[in-house]
Motif scaffolding. Structure first.
Motif, PDB file in Angstrom:
ATOM      1  N   ILE A 101       0.846  -1.190   0.000  1.00 31.37           N
ATOM      2  CA  ILE A 101       0.000   0.000   0.000  1.00 31.37           C
ATOM      3  C   ILE A 101       0.881   1.239   0.000  1.00 31.37           C
ATOM      4  O   ILE A 101       1.693   1.436   0.914  1.00 31.37           O
ATOM      5  N   SER A 102       0.744   2.080  -1.014  1.00 31.40           N
ATOM      6  CA  SER A 102       1.481   3.329  -1.111  1.00 31.40           C
ATOM      7  C   SER A 102       0.530   4.481  -0.823  1.00 31.40           C
ATOM      8  O   SER A 102      -0.460   4.674  -1.540  1.00 31.40           O
ATOM      9  N   PHE A 103       0.829   5.270   0.238  1.00 30.93           N
ATOM     10  CA  PHE A 103      -0.084   6.349   0.615  1.00 30.93           C
ATOM     11  C   PHE A 103       0.687   7.481   1.267  1.00 30.93           C
ATOM     12  O   PHE A 103       1.824   7.305   1.734  1.00 30.93           O
ATOM     13  N   ALA A 104       0.063   8.645   1.300  1.00 35.12           N
ATOM     14  CA  ALA A 104       0.640   9.804   1.972  1.00 35.12           C
ATOM     15  C   ALA A 104       0.087   9.864   3.396  1.00 35.12           C
ATOM     16  O   ALA A 104      -1.127   9.745   3.601  1.00 35.12           O
TER      17      ALA A 104
ATOM     18  N   GLY B 212      -1.815  14.903  -1.794  1.00 38.86           N
ATOM     19  CA  GLY B 212      -0.766  14.597  -0.830  1.00 38.86           C
ATOM     20  C   GLY B 212       0.203  13.559  -1.358  1.00 38.86           C
ATOM     21  O   GLY B 212       1.424  13.665  -1.148  1.00 38.86           O
ATOM     22  N   TRP B 213      -0.306  12.550  -2.060  1.00 37.97           N
ATOM     23  CA  TRP B 213       0.572  11.515  -2.635  1.00 37.97           C
ATOM     24  C   TRP B 213       1.496  12.133  -3.683  1.00 37.97           C
ATOM     25  O   TRP B 213       2.693  11.843  -3.710  1.00 37.97           O
ATOM     26  N   MET B 214       0.942  12.995  -4.548  1.00 34.98           N
ATOM     27  CA  MET B 214       1.763  13.617  -5.582  1.00 34.98           C
ATOM     28  C   MET B 214       2.809  14.552  -4.990  1.00 34.98           C
ATOM     29  O   MET B 214       3.883  14.741  -5.569  1.00 34.98           O
ATOM     30  N   ALA B 215       2.494  15.145  -3.822  1.00 36.65           N
ATOM     31  CA  ALA B 215       3.433  16.072  -3.195  1.00 36.65           C
ATOM     32  C   ALA B 215       4.533  15.350  -2.428  1.00 36.65           C
ATOM     33  O   ALA B 215       5.496  15.978  -1.985  1.00 36.65           O
ATOM     34  N   SER B 216       4.416  14.043  -2.283  1.00 38.59           N
ATOM     35  CA  SER B 216       5.396  13.277  -1.517  1.00 38.59           C
ATOM     36  C   SER B 216       6.425  12.636  -2.441  1.00 38.59           C
ATOM     37  O   SER B 216       6.101  11.727  -3.218  1.00 38.59           O
ATOM     38  N   PRO B 217       7.665  13.056  -2.384  1.00 37.31           N
ATOM     39  CA  PRO B 217       8.690  12.410  -3.226  1.00 37.31           C
ATOM     40  C   PRO B 217       8.899  10.955  -2.842  1.00 37.31           C
ATOM     41  O   PRO B 217       9.268  10.137  -3.682  1.00 37.31           O
TER      42      PRO B 217
END
Length: 452
Positions: free
Chosen positions: A7-10, A81-86
């Motif tokens: 699971i990939s999440f911010a 939030g996901w897009m803002a997280s490198p």
């Protein structure tokens, strides 16, 4: 043990709201686990990995790198939030670089509406599941926020779709030594739709899948490969509503026409598109001759009947002249002109035909109708302009005559959009999903019924 699901999440998307103990993502992953347990048989049949400790400013650790590169599937909880997280994007890069075959391995759960141009390029072709809705004022609301309730139908419908697709992928990967999957009986192009029709498209694809009919494209996003995908499909299927959506539905339809694919379109029979908010181009699309205004379940059945290839009979058993069937094309005087045209189309296909005669004495008319009831294998009732009670009388007489015959009379009815509602329909009468014209599309439905 390497995880089956990563699971990939911010972290910012899992903050508790309104005095809740857990955030939306925690509730979501718990619900997803429950659905997967049910579909996989037991929770021990797969390994689920999510890092609850990861904070918004934490880097991707060696442990996380190992888990994401070894995972069988990646579920992205996609948001601003996901897009803002490198670090989130790093997880996607790691998964891509370690999996040469990404087919059906990445699942994108959209927490909000994001413009296509703002998404990573790879996400244009991935399986995506919008967990958001649009209000009447064009405001976007996340489904089940802040805490999903039992009444959140859209939330749980999306969750079931997601769990079904993930479990199907995991089962395929876990049985790699088994016999290869049976190829689909047919493949159709189901045009991507805007949010209001997402559930209908999902239901259509799910129902067709049960009958061995595959659908392209897998992702419900604007299709940059529409020409290549259409080339692999036998039919073009499109679901329509009153949303013009920048002309995309019209462009999809035009592309299918250029590709010379048979077209099957659907709209809700109660759809109101008469207001000035619907552009003329889109209104013409909604009124096209291949558009079926019917319950979605009826449309799905029609797609299945039209798309699936008919079984070939041994040469000795092959029907001659369409089984040498006689068709009684019955209609009132109001609809007789159309009935005559239909009869000629059927005659050209090799059927014997009978029509009521409306010239001469009443006895002559009655005799022609009696002959149709008694001598034909199929009765096709056309109902467009005639009063409903006249058509109901035809159906009542046909039922009586059927009970007197040794062989059953197959009765089909083709109603136009503006036909008066019938309050008498005997059991066994099969409706054809017709527009105002009995064109080639409707004729194929008829052939599917009588030649089965």
């Amino acid at each position: 043990m390497p995880p089956d699901i990563f699971i990939s999440f911010a972290h910012v998307d899992d903050q508790p709201v309104a005095n809740q103990q857990q955030g939306w993502i925690t509730h979501f992953t718990n619900h997803l686990r429950n659905e997967l347990n049910r579909r996989m048989g037991r929770k021990d049949n797969y390994h689920f990995w999510k890092d609850f400790r990861l904070q918004g400013n934490d880097a991707v650790t060696p442990e996380i790198e190992q888990q994401v590169t070894q995972a069988n599937t990646l579920v992205i909880l996609f948001s601003t939030g996901w897009m803002a997280s490198p670090w989130c994007q790093r997880e996607l890069e790691l998964f891509q670089s370690s999996h040469p075959d990404l087919s059906k391995r990445i699942f994108v759960v959209e927490l909000e509406r994001v413009a296509m141009a703002d998404k990573p390029v790879i996400m244009q072709d991935l399986l995506n599941y919008p967990f958001w809705r649009v209000t009447d004022k064009d405001r976007v609301r996340q489904l089940g926020f802040p805490v999903p309730q039992a009444t959140d139908t859209d939330y749980f419908e999306r969750l079931v779709d997601l769990s079904y697709d993930i479990s199907a992928t995991l089962k395929t990967l876990q049985t790699s030594t088994a016999q290869p999957a049976e190829p689909p009986k047919a493949t159709v192009y189901v045009a991507p739709v805007d949010y209001p029709l997402y559930s209908q498209r999902s239901n259509l694809i799910s129902e067709l899948k049960q009958f061995g009919i595959a659908a392209l494209p897998a992702a419900n996003t604007p299709d940059p490969h529409i020409d290549a995908n259409l080339a692999q499909c036998s039919h073009f299927v499109q679901l329509l509503d009153a949303n013009y959506t920048m002309g995309i539905p019209c462009n999809q339809h035009f592309t299918a026409e250029v590709a010379k694919k048979p077209i099957l379109q659907w709209r809700d029979p109660k759809l109101d598109y008469t207001g000035g908010h619907v552009p003329e181009e889109h209104r013409k699309l909604l009124e096209g001759k291949t558009v079926i205004a019917a319950p979605l379940s009826d449309f799905i059945r029609m797609v299945r009947d039209v798309v699936l290839p008919k079984p070939k009979l041994p040469e000795d058993d092959a029907p001659k002249v369409n089984g040498e069937k006689m068709v009684f094309v019955h209609a009132s005087q109001d609809d007789f002109e159309r009935a005559y045209q239909v009869a000629q189309a059927l005659k050209a296909r090799g059927y014997g035909i009978a029509l009521p005669r409306y010239q001469g004495e009443p006895e002559r008319i009655r005799k022609s109708i009696e002959r149709g009831y008694l001598s034909c294998d199929v009765m096709l009732v056309l109902h467009q302009k005639a009063p409903a009670d006249v058509v109901e009388d035809y159906l009542s007489e046909a039922r009586v005559k059927t009970l007197q015959r040794e062989t059953k009379l197959l009765i089909l009815i083709c109603q136009g959009d503006g036909a008066e509602e019938l309050y008498f329909i005997p059991p066994g009468v099969l409706p054809l999903i017709c527009h105002n014209n009995f064109d080639e599309h409707c004729l194929e439905q008829f052939l599917a019924e009588v030649e089965a």
